[in-house]
Design a protein around this motif. Sequence first.
Motif, PDB file in Angstrom:
ATOM      1  N   VAL A 289       0.877  -1.177   0.000  1.00  0.00           N
ATOM      2  CA  VAL A 289       0.000   0.000   0.000  1.00  0.00           C
ATOM      3  C   VAL A 289       0.911   1.223   0.000  1.00  0.00           C
ATOM      4  CG1 VAL A 289      -1.718   1.307   1.320  1.00  0.00           C
ATOM      5  CG2 VAL A 289      -1.831  -1.201   1.289  1.00  0.00           C
ATOM      6  N   GLY A 290       0.660   2.167  -0.904  1.00  0.00           N
ATOM      7  CA  GLY A 290       1.486   3.365  -0.977  1.00  0.00           C
ATOM      8  C   GLY A 290       1.156   4.338   0.141  1.00  0.00           C
ATOM      9  N   LEU A 291       2.177   5.051   0.607  1.00  0.00           N
ATOM     10  CA  LEU A 291       1.948   6.073   1.635  1.00  0.00           C
ATOM     11  C   LEU A 291       2.220   7.450   1.044  1.00  0.00           C
ATOM     12  CD1 LEU A 291       3.456   4.702   4.970  1.00  0.00           C
ATOM     13  CD2 LEU A 291       1.071   4.694   4.154  1.00  0.00           C
ATOM     14  N   ILE A 292       1.194   8.287   1.093  1.00  0.00           N
ATOM     15  CA  ILE A 292       1.283   9.659   0.597  1.00  0.00           C
ATOM     16  C   ILE A 292       1.316  10.578   1.799  1.00  0.00           C
ATOM     17  CG2 ILE A 292       0.105  11.411  -0.800  1.00  0.00           C
ATOM     18  CD1 ILE A 292      -1.331   9.107  -2.272  1.00  0.00           C
TER      19      ILE A 292
ATOM     20  N   GLN B  15      12.685   9.742   4.257  1.00  0.00           N
ATOM     21  CA  GLN B  15      13.534   8.912   5.108  1.00  0.00           C
ATOM     22  C   GLN B  15      12.712   7.958   5.967  1.00  0.00           C
ATOM     23  OE1 GLN B  15      15.866  11.763   7.312  1.00  0.00           O
ATOM     24  NE2 GLN B  15      17.495  11.613   5.788  1.00  0.00           N
ATOM     25  N   SER B  16      11.525   8.396   6.348  1.00  0.00           N
ATOM     26  CA  SER B  16      10.669   7.583   7.225  1.00  0.00           C
ATOM     27  C   SER B  16       9.872   6.545   6.449  1.00  0.00           C
ATOM     28  CB  SER B  16       9.705   8.485   7.993  1.00  0.00           C
ATOM     29  OG  SER B  16      10.408   9.536   8.600  1.00  0.00           O
ATOM     30  N   GLY B  17       9.943   6.616   5.113  1.00  0.00           N
ATOM     31  CA  GLY B  17       9.278   5.577   4.323  1.00  0.00           C
ATOM     32  C   GLY B  17       8.152   6.063   3.434  1.00  0.00           C
ATOM     33  N   ALA B  18       7.893   7.368   3.407  1.00  0.00           N
ATOM     34  CA  ALA B  18       6.827   7.875   2.531  1.00  0.00           C
ATOM     35  C   ALA B  18       7.169   7.574   1.073  1.00  0.00           C
ATOM     36  CB  ALA B  18       6.657   9.374   2.728  1.00  0.00           C
ATOM     37  N   ASP B  19       6.164   7.170   0.316  1.00  0.00           N
ATOM     38  CA  ASP B  19       6.381   6.842  -1.099  1.00  0.00           C
ATOM     39  C   ASP B  19       6.110   8.033  -2.001  1.00  0.00           C
ATOM     40  OD1 ASP B  19       6.704   3.856  -0.851  1.00  0.00           O
ATOM     41  OD2 ASP B  19       4.739   4.114   0.079  1.00  0.00           O
TER      42      ASP B  19
END
Length: 331
Positions: free
Chosen positions: A117-120, A160-164
Motif C-alpha cells: 500500500v502506498g503512503l502519501i 527517510q521515514s518511508g513515505a512513497d
Amino acid sequence: MDNILGGRRMRRNRRTSWSRRLVRENHLSVDDLIWPVFIVSGTGVREPVPSMPGVERVSIDEAVRDTERAQALGIPALALFPNTDPDLRDPHGSEALNENNLICSACRAIKQEGFDVGLITDVALDPYTSHGHDGLMEGDAILNDETVVQLANQAVLQAQSGADVIAPSDMMDGRVAGIRKALDENGFRDQQIMAYSAKYASAFYGPFRDAVGTNATLVGDKRTYQMDPPNTDEAIRETELDLEEGADMIMVKPGMPYLDIIRRLKDAFAAPTYAYQVSGEYAMIMAAGQNGWIDKDRAMMESLISFKRAGADGILTYFAPKVAEILKRGV
Ligand code: PBG
C-alpha cells in the motif's frame, strides 16, 4: 402513428440493466481510491471527528490496522494527515522537522509491516504552526522562499521515514522544484511527487480543519496563497509550473465544485490527475443522508463517478474504505 423520431431513440440502450452496463462509458474501481487518514498520538485511539460522521482520528497502531484493511480491500494508497498536540505547535512549525513526529513515526510503523500500500504524506506547515498557516510568517505576510526551504526538509524527513509519495499542499511558489532537488540530493530519486497544483481557497475545508485542529489555530485566511475560486486559466499556469518543476502527478482540490478544472488539466497535460473530494463535500453528503434528505450511498457513488467522467485518474476520498467494500461485494 407516424414515427416523428425517424428511428432515433436514445432510450433503447437504457431499457435493460445489461444494456446500460454494455454502453457504460466510465467505471469506478478500487484502483481509483486514495484513503485520507488522520493520525493522533496515543495507542488504541479511534476518536470520531464530529463534523465528519464515520471518520475517526486514529493512533499509529490503529493506522497500521487501517493500512492492513486497505490492503485487504485493494485500496492502492493512504494519505496521512496529523493532528499535532497543541503544545507542539509554534510559529515556525518546528514539529514538522521532528523525525519522531506523528507522520514520520506512522510511516515507519506502517512500512515495517511490508504492506503493498502506498503512503502519501502531506507537505505543508499548517498542522504544526501555532497560527495555522501553511507557511512561515513575518507579521501578516507568508514568507514564500523561506517556507520552501522548510518544506523541502520536511519532505526529506518523510521520505527517510518511508513515505512513497510526497504531496505538497501548501501552494508556495517553487515548492515542487525545491522538494524535488532536496529529495534527489538526499538519495530519494524514486519518491514521487503528487502536487496539489490547483488548490483553491475554499470553504469546503472546514471539517478537515476540525480533524487536524487548525480551525482553532488559523488566524485570518489562506487567500494569499491558495487560488481564487473564480479562476480557471490560472490553474493551467500553476499546473504547468508544477509539471516543469518535476511533479509526477497533479491534483485538483476541492473536487466536485471544480470538475471543470479537472477536465481542463487532463486535456491540457495528459498527466496522472487526481481529485480531492474534500472534507466539506463528504460532510454534506453524510449530513443530508443522515437527515433522510438524500440516499447517501447513491449520492456517494454518483459523486465519485463524476470525477471519472471529468477525467480524473483517481480520487482522494473519505468514502474510500466504504466504497471499496461496496465494490468488492459487487453491488
Ligand atoms: C492543509 C490541507 C488542507 C486540506 C488538505 N491539506 C486544508 C487547508 O488547506 O486548510 C483539506 C482537505 C479536506 O478538506 O478534506 N495543507
